[in-house]
Structure formats: C-alpha cells, structure tokens
Design a protein around this motif. Structure first.
Motif, PDB file in Angstrom:
ATOM      1  N   ALA A   1       0.829  -1.204   0.000  1.00 50.84           N
ATOM      2  CA  ALA A   1       0.000   0.000   0.000  1.00 50.84           C
ATOM      3  C   ALA A   1       0.868   1.260   0.000  1.00 50.84           C
ATOM      4  CB  ALA A   1      -0.927  -0.004   1.213  1.00 50.84           C
ATOM      5  N   ILE A   2       1.911   1.245   0.794  1.00 51.64           N
ATOM      6  CA  ILE A   2       2.809   2.406   0.857  1.00 51.64           C
ATOM      7  C   ILE A   2       3.512   2.616  -0.477  1.00 51.64           C
ATOM      8  CG2 ILE A   2       4.886   3.328   1.961  1.00 51.64           C
ATOM      9  CD1 ILE A   2       3.993   1.749   4.499  1.00 51.64           C
ATOM     10  N   ILE A   3       3.958   1.535  -1.085  1.00 53.05           N
ATOM     11  CA  ILE A   3       4.602   1.630  -2.399  1.00 53.05           C
ATOM     12  C   ILE A   3       3.629   2.231  -3.425  1.00 53.05           C
ATOM     13  CG2 ILE A   3       5.511   0.246  -4.316  1.00 53.05           C
ATOM     14  CD1 ILE A   3       6.654  -1.662  -2.147  1.00 53.05           C
ATOM     15  N   GLY A   4       2.344   1.941  -3.242  1.00 54.59           N
ATOM     16  CA  GLY A   4       1.328   2.463  -4.157  1.00 54.59           C
ATOM     17  C   GLY A   4       0.951   3.919  -3.921  1.00 54.59           C
ATOM     18  N   GLY A   5       1.401   4.485  -2.791  1.00 56.44           N
ATOM     19  CA  GLY A   5       1.135   5.895  -2.556  1.00 56.44           C
ATOM     20  C   GLY A   5       0.512   6.245  -1.221  1.00 56.44           C
ATOM     21  N   VAL A   6       0.186   5.253  -0.410  1.00 56.49           N
ATOM     22  CA  VAL A   6      -0.334   5.543   0.931  1.00 56.49           C
ATOM     23  C   VAL A   6       0.728   6.308   1.715  1.00 56.49           C
ATOM     24  CG1 VAL A   6      -0.811   4.438   3.151  1.00 56.49           C
ATOM     25  CG2 VAL A   6      -2.030   3.694   1.106  1.00 56.49           C
ATOM     26  N   ASP A   7       0.330   7.419   2.345  1.00 54.33           N
ATOM     27  CA  ASP A   7       1.314   8.226   3.051  1.00 54.33           C
ATOM     28  C   ASP A   7       1.015   8.397   4.540  1.00 54.33           C
ATOM     29  OD1 ASP A   7      -0.859   9.811   2.434  1.00 54.33           O
ATOM     30  OD2 ASP A   7       0.280  11.310   1.320  1.00 54.33           O
ATOM     31  N   ILE A   8       0.101   7.585   5.069  1.00 48.67           N
ATOM     32  CA  ILE A   8      -0.121   7.484   6.508  1.00 48.67           C
ATOM     33  C   ILE A   8      -0.844   6.160   6.751  1.00 48.67           C
ATOM     34  CG2 ILE A   8      -2.265   8.825   6.364  1.00 48.67           C
ATOM     35  CD1 ILE A   8      -1.648   9.903   9.194  1.00 48.67           C
ATOM     36  N   ILE A   9      -0.437   5.427   7.795  1.00 44.09           N
ATOM     37  CA  ILE A   9      -1.062   4.137   8.072  1.00 44.09           C
ATOM     38  C   ILE A   9      -1.541   4.093   9.520  1.00 44.09           C
ATOM     39  CG2 ILE A   9       0.204   2.853   6.312  1.00 44.09           C
ATOM     40  CD1 ILE A   9       2.059   1.812   8.522  1.00 44.09           C
ATOM     41  N   GLN A  10      -2.582   3.303   9.725  1.00 45.40           N
ATOM     42  CA  GLN A  10      -3.137   3.138  11.068  1.00 45.40           C
ATOM     43  C   GLN A  10      -3.270   1.656  11.397  1.00 45.40           C
ATOM     44  OE1 GLN A  10      -7.484   3.377  13.087  1.00 45.40           O
ATOM     45  NE2 GLN A  10      -6.907   5.275  12.039  1.00 45.40           N
ATOM     46  N   LEU A  11      -2.797   1.302  12.586  1.00 43.81           N
ATOM     47  CA  LEU A  11      -3.026  -0.038  13.113  1.00 43.81           C
ATOM     48  C   LEU A  11      -4.337  -0.027  13.869  1.00 43.81           C
ATOM     49  CD1 LEU A  11      -2.325  -2.941  13.892  1.00 43.81           C
ATOM     50  CD2 LEU A  11      -0.961  -2.032  15.790  1.00 43.81           C
ATOM     51  N   ARG A  12      -5.271  -0.844  13.401  1.00 42.56           N
ATOM     52  CA  ARG A  12      -6.573  -0.958  14.055  1.00 42.56           C
ATOM     53  C   ARG A  12      -6.833  -2.426  14.331  1.00 42.56           C
ATOM     54  NH1 ARG A  12     -12.112  -1.646  13.066  1.00 42.56           N
ATOM     55  NH2 ARG A  12     -13.450  -0.199  14.220  1.00 42.56           N
ATOM     56  N   ASP A  13      -6.878  -2.788  15.595  1.00 43.01           N
ATOM     57  CA  ASP A  13      -7.099  -4.171  15.991  1.00 43.01           C
ATOM     58  C   ASP A  13      -7.901  -4.167  17.283  1.00 43.01           C
ATOM     59  OD1 ASP A  13      -6.979  -6.811  16.935  1.00 43.01           O
ATOM     60  OD2 ASP A  13      -4.990  -7.141  16.091  1.00 43.01           O
ATOM     61  N   LYS A  14      -9.174  -4.510  17.156  1.00 42.27           N
ATOM     62  CA  LYS A  14     -10.091  -4.459  18.296  1.00 42.27           C
ATOM     63  C   LYS A  14     -10.202  -5.800  19.024  1.00 42.27           C
ATOM     64  CE  LYS A  14     -11.968  -0.271  17.370  1.00 42.27           C
ATOM     65  NZ  LYS A  14     -12.039   0.873  18.295  1.00 42.27           N
ATOM     66  N   LYS A  15      -9.587  -6.861  18.463  1.00 42.80           N
ATOM     67  CA  LYS A  15      -9.873  -8.181  18.987  1.00 42.80           C
ATOM     68  C   LYS A  15      -8.671  -8.914  19.567  1.00 42.80           C
ATOM     69  CE  LYS A  15     -13.825  -8.842  15.884  1.00 42.80           C
ATOM     70  NZ  LYS A  15     -14.433  -9.675  14.813  1.00 42.80           N
ATOM     71  N   SER A  16      -7.485  -8.599  19.111  1.00 40.74           N
ATOM     72  CA  SER A  16      -6.306  -9.334  19.572  1.00 40.74           C
ATOM     73  C   SER A  16      -5.911  -8.936  20.992  1.00 40.74           C
ATOM     74  CB  SER A  16      -5.122  -9.083  18.632  1.00 40.74           C
ATOM     75  OG  SER A  16      -5.387  -9.565  17.332  1.00 40.74           O
ATOM     76  N   SER A  17      -5.094  -9.762  21.613  1.00 45.07           N
ATOM     77  CA  SER A  17      -4.577  -9.446  22.943  1.00 45.07           C
ATOM     78  C   SER A  17      -3.642  -8.248  22.852  1.00 45.07           C
ATOM     79  CB  SER A  17      -3.817 -10.643  23.513  1.00 45.07           C
ATOM     80  OG  SER A  17      -2.614 -10.844  22.783  1.00 45.07           O
ATOM     81  N   LYS A  18      -3.439  -7.600  23.980  1.00 42.89           N
ATOM     82  CA  LYS A  18      -2.535  -6.448  24.013  1.00 42.89           C
ATOM     83  C   LYS A  18      -1.136  -6.841  23.540  1.00 42.89           C
ATOM     84  CE  LYS A  18      -3.741  -3.082  26.016  1.00 42.89           C
ATOM     85  NZ  LYS A  18      -4.501  -1.871  25.638  1.00 42.89           N
ATOM     86  N   LYS A  19      -0.705  -8.027  23.910  1.00 48.07           N
ATOM     87  CA  LYS A  19       0.618  -8.505  23.511  1.00 48.07           C
ATOM     88  C   LYS A  19       0.725  -8.612  21.998  1.00 48.07           C
ATOM     89  CE  LYS A  19       3.838 -12.327  24.345  1.00 48.07           C
ATOM     90  NZ  LYS A  19       4.044 -13.627  25.073  1.00 48.07           N
ATOM     91  N   VAL A  20      -0.306  -9.139  21.370  1.00 47.57           N
ATOM     92  CA  VAL A  20      -0.309  -9.291  19.914  1.00 47.57           C
ATOM     93  C   VAL A  20      -0.364  -7.926  19.228  1.00 47.57           C
ATOM     94  CG1 VAL A  20      -1.672 -10.124  17.946  1.00 47.57           C
ATOM     95  CG2 VAL A  20      -1.281 -11.607  19.924  1.00 47.57           C
ATOM     96  N   VAL A  21      -1.187  -7.044  19.747  1.00 47.01           N
ATOM     97  CA  VAL A  21      -1.285  -5.693  19.178  1.00 47.01           C
ATOM     98  C   VAL A  21       0.072  -4.985  19.264  1.00 47.01           C
ATOM     99  CG1 VAL A  21      -2.355  -3.421  19.395  1.00 47.01           C
ATOM    100  CG2 VAL A  21      -3.752  -5.478  19.655  1.00 47.01           C
TER     101      VAL A  21
END
Length: 211
Positions: free
Chosen positions: A27-47
């Motif tokens: 996605a970044i190579i394609g032109g995305v210039d900001i990314i967000q990690l969104r994970d509502k279900k995994s454990s804190k350790k995994v996030v």
C-alpha cells in the motif's frame, strides 16, 4: 503533522493468508502516506507486536504510524499518534497522556463533533462513514457527502473522508470537497494493493490539480 492524501487502515480479515507487513508495504509503495493499526480483537501482547512491525515499516518509508485506541501501545512503540472515537477517552485527556507532539485524530459523524474536535486541539478528524461499510462493527449510519460539504465550509483542521469508499465511488467524495481519502477493505483486500492505491492517488491528484 505532514499533510497526506491516502490513509490506509489495517484490516487483516480482508487479506487472510497474507502478512500484515507485506500488504501494508504494498500500500505504501502504491502511494499511501499514513497508516493506522486498528485491531479491536487481539490481545494487548499481539497488538504490541504488530505495532512494532508497522513502526519499523513506517520508519523505513518515513511516513506516520497511527495506533487506534491503544494509547499504551502507541507510546510503547513511539508511534506518531493515536486515533480515537467518540466513545473513547476524551481528546483533552488523551492529549495529557500522549503529549503535545503526538498526532491525535478523532472520528466524527456530525458537524457538532467536528467543531468540538477542532476546539479541543485535534490534529485531524475522520469524516464518515460516507457510505455503508462492513469494515467496522457497530458503525453509525452513513453521513453521506453532505457532511463533507459541511466540514469543508466550516472546519479548518485537516479531515479525511472514510467509510465505504471504493474506486467506483471516490469521485463523489472528491467532488464534495474532500482531498484526503481513507480506505480499508478496498485497499488491503485488493488483489493488487499497489495498483489500487496508485489509482486512488491518481484520482485524488486529478481532483486537487483541477481545483
């Protein structure tokens, strides 16, 4: 914060069998210039582990990493900022925790929320969902492009349009005055992530150039 055009949010359920870092790098190579990690279900350790991986990726390409909700994780990996919703920790309290140098974005669904976010020092706002979306659970009803027009006329901080935005309907969003687009499933669920992002960027740039 640096200005941006195309904002990608993680959505691993849309690219099962492919790694998070691989898809986000495409996605970044394609032109995305900001990314967000969104994970509502995994454990804190995994996030936390995912955040570390994405922080390294973001640094490689010199773009911001935003962490949704998990302020502790954002601070632990020195992410560039956080994104919060209307039912999360109030913006003023979040600012006390992350400090003045971190980016804070907040989701808004009506002009009153946008006004409040601007007044309280948000760095940017999410405007949406513009269209119906299946990328998020418990999402509010679509706000339509009318809300974009309201924000354009009144709000001075950056905003990004989000929610059900696809290549086939993005012109409607851009024609309403948006210059920054956010997508989840249309990007990360694409068969060709890089090409999809390049097409989004082309459409955004055409609109901005013609203004």
């Amino acid at each position: 914060m640096k200005d941006f055009r195309l904002y990608a949010i993680t959505g691993e359920e849309f690219h099962k069998g492919r790694s998070l870092v691989e898809v986000m790098e495409e996605a970044i190579i394609g032109g995305v210039d900001i990314i967000q990690l969104r994970d509502k279900k995994s454990s804190k350790k995994v996030v936390l582990e995912k955040a570390k991986q994405l922080k390294a990726l973001a640094e490689k390409y010199d773009i911001p990493l935003i962490v949704n909700d998990h302020i502790d994780v954002a601070l632990a990996v020195d992410a560039d900022g956080i994104h919060i919703g209307q039912d999360d920790l109030p913006l003023e309290e979040a600012r006390k925790i992350v400090g003045k140098d971190k980016i804070i974005g907040i989701s808004t669904h009506q002009i009153e929320e946008a006004r409040e976010a601007q007044k309280n020092g948000a760095d940017y706002i999410g405007v949406g969902p513009i269209f119906a979306t299946k990328s998020k659970e418990d999402v509010v009803d679509p706000v339509t492009t009318k809300y974009i027009e309201e924000v354009v006329n009144e709000i001075t901080i950056p905003f990004v349009a989000i929610g059900g935005i696809k290549l086939h309907n993005v012109e409607q969003v851009l024609n309403s005055g948006a210059t920054r687009i956010c997508a989840i499933s249309e990007i990360v669920g694409s068969d060709d992530v890089t090409k999809t992002c390049q097409t989004f960027i082309q459409k955004i740039n055409e609109r901005v150039t013609n203004e």
